[in-house]
Design an enzyme around this catalytic site. Sequence first.
Site, PDB file in Angstrom:
ATOM      1  N   ASN A 155      34.707  20.319 -43.036  1.00 52.35           N
ATOM      2  CA  ASN A 155      33.672  19.553 -43.458  1.00 52.35           C
ATOM      3  C   ASN A 155      33.894  19.367 -45.288  1.00 52.35           C
ATOM      4  O   ASN A 155      33.597  18.362 -45.471  1.00 52.35           O
ATOM      5  CB  ASN A 155      32.320  20.031 -43.147  1.00 52.35           C
ATOM      6  N   ASP A 184      45.781  12.074 -40.696  1.00 46.03           N
ATOM      7  CA  ASP A 184      47.193  12.603 -40.617  1.00 46.03           C
ATOM      8  C   ASP A 184      47.192  14.107 -40.809  1.00 46.03           C
ATOM      9  O   ASP A 184      48.233  14.660 -40.109  1.00 46.03           O
ATOM     10  CB  ASP A 184      47.978  11.471 -41.422  1.00 46.03           C
ATOM     11  N   ASP A 220      33.616  24.746 -37.549  1.00 44.70           N
ATOM     12  CA  ASP A 220      32.313  25.219 -38.597  1.00 44.70           C
ATOM     13  C   ASP A 220      31.652  23.911 -38.881  1.00 44.70           C
ATOM     14  O   ASP A 220      32.254  22.928 -39.296  1.00 44.70           O
ATOM     15  CB  ASP A 220      32.947  25.889 -39.791  1.00 44.70           C
ATOM     16  N   GLU A 252      30.165  24.875 -33.921  1.00 46.65           N
ATOM     17  CA  GLU A 252      29.015  25.393 -34.452  1.00 46.65           C
ATOM     18  C   GLU A 252      27.828  24.222 -34.851  1.00 46.65           C
ATOM     19  O   GLU A 252      27.803  23.910 -35.847  1.00 46.65           O
ATOM     20  CB  GLU A 252      29.104  26.209 -35.639  1.00 46.65           C
ATOM     21  N   ASP A 307       6.527  41.297 -19.436  1.00 44.34           N
ATOM     22  CA  ASP A 307       7.490  42.447 -19.796  1.00 44.34           C
ATOM     23  C   ASP A 307       8.498  42.537 -18.669  1.00 44.34           C
ATOM     24  O   ASP A 307       9.440  43.172 -19.013  1.00 44.34           O
ATOM     25  CB  ASP A 307       6.507  43.730 -19.490  1.00 44.34           C
TER      26      ASP A 307
END
Length: 459
Positions: free
Chosen positions: A151, A214, A239, A263, A386
């Site tokens: 990114n 590329d 990521d 992610e 519970d």
Amino acid sequence: MRINTFFYGLITITFLLVSCSKDEILEERTPESADIQQEVSSKALKQIGTGVMMQAFYWDVPAGGTWWNVVKGKVSGWSNAGIDAIWLPPVSKAMNGGLSMGYDPFDYYDFGEYNQMGSTETRFGSRSELTSLITTAHNNSLSVIADIVINHNSGGDSEANIFTNSNTYTDYNPLSGLFERTQYDFHPNDYHNNDSGVFGGFADMCHHKSYVQDWLWKKSNSVAKYYKNTMKFDGWRFDYVKGFEPWVPKEFRNAVGGFAVGEYWDGNVNTLKWWTDQAQMSAFDFGCYYKMRDAFMGNNLNALNGDMLWKRSPTRAVTFVANHDTDEIINNKILAYAYILTHEGYPAIFYRDYEHWLDKNKMNNLIWIHNNLAGGNTTNLWTDNDEYIARRNGGSGKNGLVVYINNSDSWQERWIQTNWSNKKIKDYTGHSGWEPTTQGGKWVKIQAPPKGYSVWSLK
């Protein structure tokens, strides 16, 4: 992800830089040390998803170039315990050199061999140590998953940017000589101003540019193909996929194959399902993570009835209790592992939980249960504040199981319906000594210890 570095400021010197686009530059170059080769085992690897993934790092693992050797020393034991793949942190040289955890990438082809960004080795070690680790993992039938950070970039030199009318840190000249970048490869540029999202103040890569495509996956020595064919990685963890469209990791993965998980940090299961459908790969099940946090930190197991990715798309859900970025389930964490290791989805366990914080014998027992008993789809049998009881219905050579999670302070018992008629069952965790026989109608009474769990199947 988490970045442990400083943001780049913009220098307000405005002058015009005349430059040409690099979209036509397709020269083939290889690193000077590309001849570093080690024999890779021909031993068959375990199929990813048949066992359990190990996240083989945590945030701020010891610096000094020792981590690859630490992990190398553990892969044999992990494989014997039932791990089928290890997920490594970003392996290439980043802006903070030997101090960086790798999420601020600078040179995608420097695996700890070039003296740049203040160090030769990465935080984790040298290229030869990395290749030795991958070879050892393969020799132990383990696949190796690379953490792919595409990114954003960090560490570029300042250049006069014609798209911002200011100076930006977007001039990348890595010593590997591969995938050099300029202002034309980041946002804003001559293609468009932005894509899905930016991370902090880092240079935001433009995946629509043919030059970037590329180098990331199309060329014979692209990042994807070099990592697959030369470094011998078997799978990919993408990521911060919120920062670009899902076609980007899809194209990367299509170029080289292998397991892939994104992610997409969002608890909205509709969004997670949309992303996995678009990207055609798995995603970390943050829906499950947040429901477990509410259940075990909020002491209300009714939260486990909530929506999760594994309930929508079990073959594309990677379930987890903690990772290098988030570790909020503190109370009764072993109960959360009992949940993901008995339910559908591909469970990932966190290095520190396995090696440092939890009972390794209990973790190994749950891994064995997952690999040997947890087959078929899931039927919920009981849920209240519970107690939680669910049945795996068996399949693919596995008998199935019944898991009983008890978050109360005392032993609990319940009658439940199994898939077995007139069969003796036992608790494979060893927490209960009962070995009851199911009735003709498949009903049986089981129990679970306080703040604990039991897992029942055919004896």
